[in-house]
Design a protein around this motif. Sequence first.
Motif, mmCIF file in Angstrom:
data_model
loop_
_atom_site.group_PDB
_atom_site.id
_atom_site.type_symbol
_atom_site.label_atom_id
_atom_site.label_comp_id
_atom_site.label_asym_id
_atom_site.label_seq_id
_atom_site.Cartn_x
_atom_site.Cartn_y
_atom_site.Cartn_z
ATOM 1 N N ALA A 185 0.695 -1.004 0.260
ATOM 2 C CA ALA A 185 0.136 0.186 0.287
ATOM 3 C C ALA A 185 0.635 1.454 -0.046
ATOM 4 O O ALA A 185 2.197 1.152 0.449
ATOM 5 N N PRO A 186 0.446 2.570 -0.444
ATOM 6 C CA PRO A 186 1.375 3.452 -0.508
ATOM 7 C C PRO A 186 2.090 4.273 0.828
ATOM 8 O O PRO A 186 1.314 3.734 1.695
ATOM 9 N N ASP A 187 3.214 4.148 0.895
ATOM 10 C CA ASP A 187 3.538 4.351 2.057
ATOM 11 C C ASP A 187 3.023 5.515 2.624
ATOM 12 O O ASP A 187 2.665 5.483 3.786
ATOM 13 N N VAL A 188 2.781 6.830 1.949
ATOM 14 C CA VAL A 188 1.952 8.055 2.453
ATOM 15 C C VAL A 188 0.579 7.767 3.267
ATOM 16 O O VAL A 188 -0.210 8.443 3.983
ATOM 17 N N LEU A 189 -0.119 6.769 2.763
ATOM 18 C CA LEU A 189 -1.775 6.328 4.034
ATOM 19 C C LEU A 189 -0.484 5.739 5.357
ATOM 20 O O LEU A 189 -1.521 5.780 6.247
ATOM 21 N N LEU A 190 0.282 5.167 5.199
ATOM 22 C CA LEU A 190 0.798 4.865 6.482
ATOM 23 C C LEU A 190 1.722 5.410 7.340
ATOM 24 O O LEU A 190 1.713 5.374 8.782
ATOM 25 N N SER A 191 1.220 6.884 6.756
ATOM 26 C CA SER A 191 2.900 7.523 7.272
ATOM 27 C C SER A 191 2.403 8.410 8.459
ATOM 28 O O SER A 191 2.469 8.763 9.873
#
Length: 239
Positions: free
Chosen positions: A192-198
């Motif tokens: 999943a895109p890292d930004v969404l986990l940031s």
Amino acid sequence: MKVEIISIFPRMFDETFHSGMIGQAIKKNLMVIKALDLRDFTNDKHRTVDDRPFGGGQGMVLKAGPLFRAVEFCREEEQTSPHIVLLSPQGCRFDQAKAKELSLKARLILICGRYEGIDQRVADHLTDEEISIGDYVLSGGELAAAVVVDAVSRLIPGVVGRSESVLEESFMDGLLDYPHYTRPAEFRGWRAPDVLLSGDHEQIREWRRRQALLQTRCRRPDLLTSATTNSEEKEDESG
Ligand code: ADE
């Protein structure tokens, strides 16, 4: 909201409206949906709803009489004045803006066309508007009516759990939706895109907006001009 649907196949709606989100809305008394059988408003022993077209040609035409009587019956039942919609491929194209507009009505009557057509006097003198759900011909208006009821009902306050999820989703600001991901963060090698986990909400908001614009530009460029104009106007208004 009360919705009355006039159809020669009223049983088509039994399952559609008794499960899922609309079923819940009915249970919570946020909506009342009634499907009426057009044949109950005929006055001959064969319960005839259609006849051959004047001027000749293929197919049968739904008669005006039973449809007028069905609507008059609905009108007599209750004071609230209904907004009357005819579903047909000749109608104006249904979209999210129309769904929003219809969700503000207290009462809707949806008339489902059938066969090769419907007596034009119904469209001219009985209905407030004619709606099509897309540029294709269905065998009748029933599925179109179900689509309209679904799209409209989820905009009625209380029907969808979190009202923000309705406001954020596709088309509410004229753009397609951004992509969604849930656990696990990595599935079969696809992350999943890292930004969404940031946890950085500002970055996430920006990423989602950019993705929505990209998806729209790629798949539905026709939506883009009005969407960007609308959001620029909103930003101007909020200063
Ligand atoms: N009846 C048949 N086709 C239809 C359509 N595309 N939209 C609404 N009603 C219909």
